[in-house]
Design a protein around this motif. Structure first.
Motif, mmCIF file in Angstrom:
data_model
loop_
_atom_site.group_PDB
_atom_site.id
_atom_site.type_symbol
_atom_site.label_atom_id
_atom_site.label_comp_id
_atom_site.label_asym_id
_atom_site.label_seq_id
_atom_site.Cartn_x
_atom_site.Cartn_y
_atom_site.Cartn_z
ATOM 1 N N TYR A 92 -10.973 26.051 18.067
ATOM 2 C CA TYR A 92 -10.195 25.042 18.792
ATOM 3 C C TYR A 92 -11.005 23.770 18.992
ATOM 4 C CZ TYR A 92 -8.605 22.605 22.966
ATOM 5 O OH TYR A 92 -8.245 21.628 23.859
ATOM 6 N N LEU A 93 -12.285 23.916 19.331
ATOM 7 C CA LEU A 93 -13.115 22.742 19.586
ATOM 8 C C LEU A 93 -13.326 21.927 18.309
ATOM 9 C CD1 LEU A 93 -15.785 24.312 21.969
ATOM 10 C CD2 LEU A 93 -13.793 22.939 22.582
ATOM 11 N N ASP A 94 -13.562 22.623 17.182
ATOM 12 C CA ASP A 94 -13.732 21.913 15.915
ATOM 13 C C ASP A 94 -12.446 21.208 15.502
ATOM 14 O OD1 ASP A 94 -16.330 22.715 15.791
ATOM 15 O OD2 ASP A 94 -16.002 24.322 14.334
ATOM 16 N N LEU A 95 -11.309 21.885 15.674
ATOM 17 C CA LEU A 95 -10.027 21.264 15.319
ATOM 18 C C LEU A 95 -9.743 20.059 16.198
ATOM 19 C CD1 LEU A 95 -7.768 24.398 14.700
ATOM 20 C CD2 LEU A 95 -8.548 22.748 13.000
ATOM 21 N N ARG A 96 -10.089 20.151 17.475
ATOM 22 C CA ARG A 96 -9.888 19.010 18.368
ATOM 23 C C ARG A 96 -10.757 17.837 17.932
ATOM 24 N NH1 ARG A 96 -11.229 19.721 24.662
ATOM 25 N NH2 ARG A 96 -13.346 19.556 23.811
ATOM 26 N N ALA A 97 -11.986 18.132 17.480
ATOM 27 C CA ALA A 97 -12.872 17.064 17.028
ATOM 28 C C ALA A 97 -12.346 16.410 15.755
ATOM 29 C CB ALA A 97 -14.278 17.622 16.790
ATOM 30 N N GLN A 98 -11.595 17.162 14.936
ATOM 31 C CA GLN A 98 -11.052 16.625 13.685
ATOM 32 C C GLN A 98 -9.546 16.383 13.792
ATOM 33 O OE1 GLN A 98 -13.190 15.769 11.479
ATOM 34 N NE2 GLN A 98 -14.935 16.835 12.409
ATOM 35 N N ALA A 99 -9.062 16.107 14.982
ATOM 36 C CA ALA A 99 -7.616 15.983 15.199
ATOM 37 C C ALA A 99 -7.002 14.863 14.365
ATOM 38 C CB ALA A 99 -7.333 15.747 16.686
ATOM 39 N N THR A 102 -12.810 22.878 8.304
ATOM 40 C CA THR A 102 -11.984 22.703 9.501
ATOM 41 C C THR A 102 -10.759 21.855 9.209
ATOM 42 O OG1 THR A 102 -13.911 22.903 10.959
ATOM 43 C CG2 THR A 102 -11.961 21.804 11.857
ATOM 44 N N GLY A 157 -7.061 23.275 9.459
ATOM 45 C CA GLY A 157 -6.166 22.646 10.422
ATOM 46 C C GLY A 157 -4.922 22.096 9.764
ATOM 47 N N TYR A 164 -5.328 29.359 21.445
ATOM 48 C CA TYR A 164 -5.694 29.614 22.838
ATOM 49 C C TYR A 164 -6.292 31.011 22.994
ATOM 50 C CZ TYR A 164 -5.276 30.151 27.902
ATOM 51 O OH TYR A 164 -5.541 30.379 29.236
ATOM 52 N N HIS A 181 -9.712 31.202 21.490
ATOM 53 C CA HIS A 181 -10.690 30.489 22.303
ATOM 54 C C HIS A 181 -11.088 31.283 23.540
ATOM 55 C CE1 HIS A 181 -12.847 26.921 23.535
ATOM 56 N NE2 HIS A 181 -12.242 26.921 24.706
#
Length: 530
Positions: free
Chosen positions: A72-79, A143, A147, A244, A247
């Motif tokens: 989740y954190l990696d996907l958020r960083a590459q949103a 990622t 994603g 979720y 995570h």
């Protein structure tokens, strides 16, 4: 209902996938090739893809396992790049491929051509994950591809519904299409957000690992079904819930995590194998009814559509990657970027079973009872595009990545980071142990207390030892030697227990208890050494 074809499909695809792990050819390609070959064996039934089975029964578990394995954190960083590809590229590909097919194929209506564009627009989640796992792509590229493949099916299905409504004469408009997409997207995310917390609460409050894992198997189907029931995107609902739960997986009981990992690995292996085999088995089905397009004309159309699909991805990827980087904020947030990453992302656009499933959901007739325009040709072009991307891009991607010489993973730096993390955790655990032993209610005999400290020390030292200690005689690392000796000892104990059971000194129930204890010891030894 004859279940033999299903059993043969699962058993055959699993056997081919298992054999494929021992050869350098990508497993998805082997499965597709096997399906193509078997489709012409006399007596093999037609395995027609039923969209009412593939989309609600195969897609949710595949999306779920891919999403829980994602970060989740990696996907958020590459949103930003994920959104640009999963939404922008799919809509762009739908329009470009549709217009190209309209110009290339005589007599193909524009609305039907746009249906084809929406069908072949989304790269496949299963194919992208399989290739990324095999070739060891840099983490940022992996990622982005994962994603994209998790979200783009929702965009494609919505675009397909809009194009289909126009093709069958339901008067769809661009404004209506955008509204439908927003409702599906927002609704899917909303359903996922509503379900994820109570589902996680239920998982953590069930008292048995067996019940927790039974719930785990139901979750993707529940999320998908609830979202589709309210006309939202089931794909996005599954992805949101899975991200979720993945995570927060650390909050679940250890037995549940161990069982869940094994169960979902098996489910993913069986479904992925069957899915790729199913793609190959579709050839006889899609060749039926081509009519006037049989022969060289159909082959030229297939080649042209494949080339448009491949080129259109590069046309989108490079501007979408570098134009936003004119902004200093984007450059500062995402760092330096060479041309190599976008090139791999552009080439890693394999299509898969979702495209075929969507294509098979095209109705036979439009309003008024007329046949859907060139339905069989659309099925054929979808099939050839899927096969073409899997063969051409799937086979060439691993050597292409090696040719581009991406920086290799710094194993020593990763191990050092792991060792530092373990050292911090061990210090806290040791302080907690001292605190607990100081309480007279937790009194332990000295040998048992020493054993707790010894296990903790072993766990702390194991990672540091991995940084380079190698046995000069056997060539094994310390971890390898520890694991081998531990297994030899456990094997000797296991043989004694079996001999005692055979001599009737202990019964089978006691044997199972003793063997389970050894299994847990062996698992612990393996975990400590990895």
């Amino acid at each position: 209902m004859d279940v033999m074809p299903l059993l043969l499909l699962v058993a055959g695809s699993a056997a081919v996938a298992a054999a494929g792990r021992r050869v350098p050819v990508p497993v998805p390609l082997l499965l597709v090739a096997a399906g193509l070959a078997v489709s012409y064996v006399p007596g093999v039934p037609d395995y027609t893809l039923d969209p009412h089975i593939v989309l609600p029964l195969l897609l949710p578990p595949l999306l779920y396992t891919a999403a829980t394995d994602s970060s989740y954190l990696d996907l958020r960083a590459q949103a930003r790049p994920v959104a640009v590809l999963s939404v922008g590229y799919v809509l762009f590909a739908t329009f470009v491929v549709g217009c190209a097919a309209y110009l290339i194929v005589p007599g193909l209506p524009l609305t039907a051509a746009l249906v084809l564009g929406a069908v072949v627009a989304p790269p496949d989640a299963v194919a992208a994950t399989a290739v990324a796992r095999r070739v060891g792509l840099p983490s940022r590229i992996t990622t982005i591809l994962q994603g994209e493949s998790l979200v783009n099916d929702a965009t494609a299905i919505t675009a397909f519904k809009v194009a289909l409504a126009a093709a069958v004469g339901e008067g769809a408009t661009w404004a209506g299409g955008i509204g439908e997409f927003l409702i599906a997207a927002v609704g899917g995310v909303g359903v996922g957000l509503v379900l994820m917390v109570p589902l996680h609460w239920l998982r953590t409050h069930l008292t048995e690992a067996l019940l927790q894992n039974s719930l785990s198997l139901l979750i993707p189907f529940v999320a998908y079904a609830v979202a589709e029931q309210v006309h939202a995107s089931g794909v996005l609902a599954v992805v949101v819930v899975a991200l979720y739960l993945g995570h927060r997986a650390w909050e679940v009981d250890f037995a549940t995590r161990l069982q869940e990992e094994a169960v979902w690995k098996m489910v993913a292996f069986v479904l992925e194998s069957a899915v790729f085999a199913l793609i190959g088995l579709q050839l006889p089905v899609v060749l039926k009814g081509l009519g006037e397009y049989e022969g060289i004309d159909a082959a030229w159309y297939a080649l042209a559509v494949f080339l448009v699909v491949a080129v259109a991805r590069f046309v989108w990827v490079y501007p979408a990657t570098f134009l936003p980087r004119l902004s200093a904020r984007v450059r500062a947030r995402e760092g330096d970027l060479s041309w190599k990453g976008p090139f791999v992302i552009g080439w890693a656009g394999m299509r898969g079973v979702v495209s075929l499933a969507i294509a098979f959901s095209i109705p036979l007739t439009v309003h008024g009872g007329e046949p859907f325009p060139e339905r069989n040709l659309i099925l054929f072009l979808t099939f050839t595009t899927v096969i073409g991307t899997l063969v051409v891009q799937g086979v060439s991607l691993p050597p292409l990545i090696r040719l581009l010489k991406f920086p290799a993973h710094d194993v020593q730096a990763e191990t050092l980071a792991e060792a530092n993390a373990q050292a911090q955790a061990s210090r806290v655990a040791e302080l907690r142990l001292d605190e607990l032993l100081a309480d007279e209610r937790n009194a332990l005999p000295a040998p048992l207390a020493d054993r707790l400290r010894m296990v903790l020390e072993r766990r702390r030292n194991a990672v540091w030892e991995r940084l380079g200690q190698v046995n000069s005689v056997t060539g094994e690392t310390v971890d390898d030697t520890y694991r081998r000796l531990s297994r030899e000892m456990i094997s000797a104990e296991r043989e004694v227990f079996v001999r005692l059971r055979d001599g009737r000194y202990i019964d089978d129930e006691m044997l199972r208890t003793l063997l389970r204890r050894l299994d847990l010891e062996e698992a612990a030894a393996y975990r400590e050494a990895t």
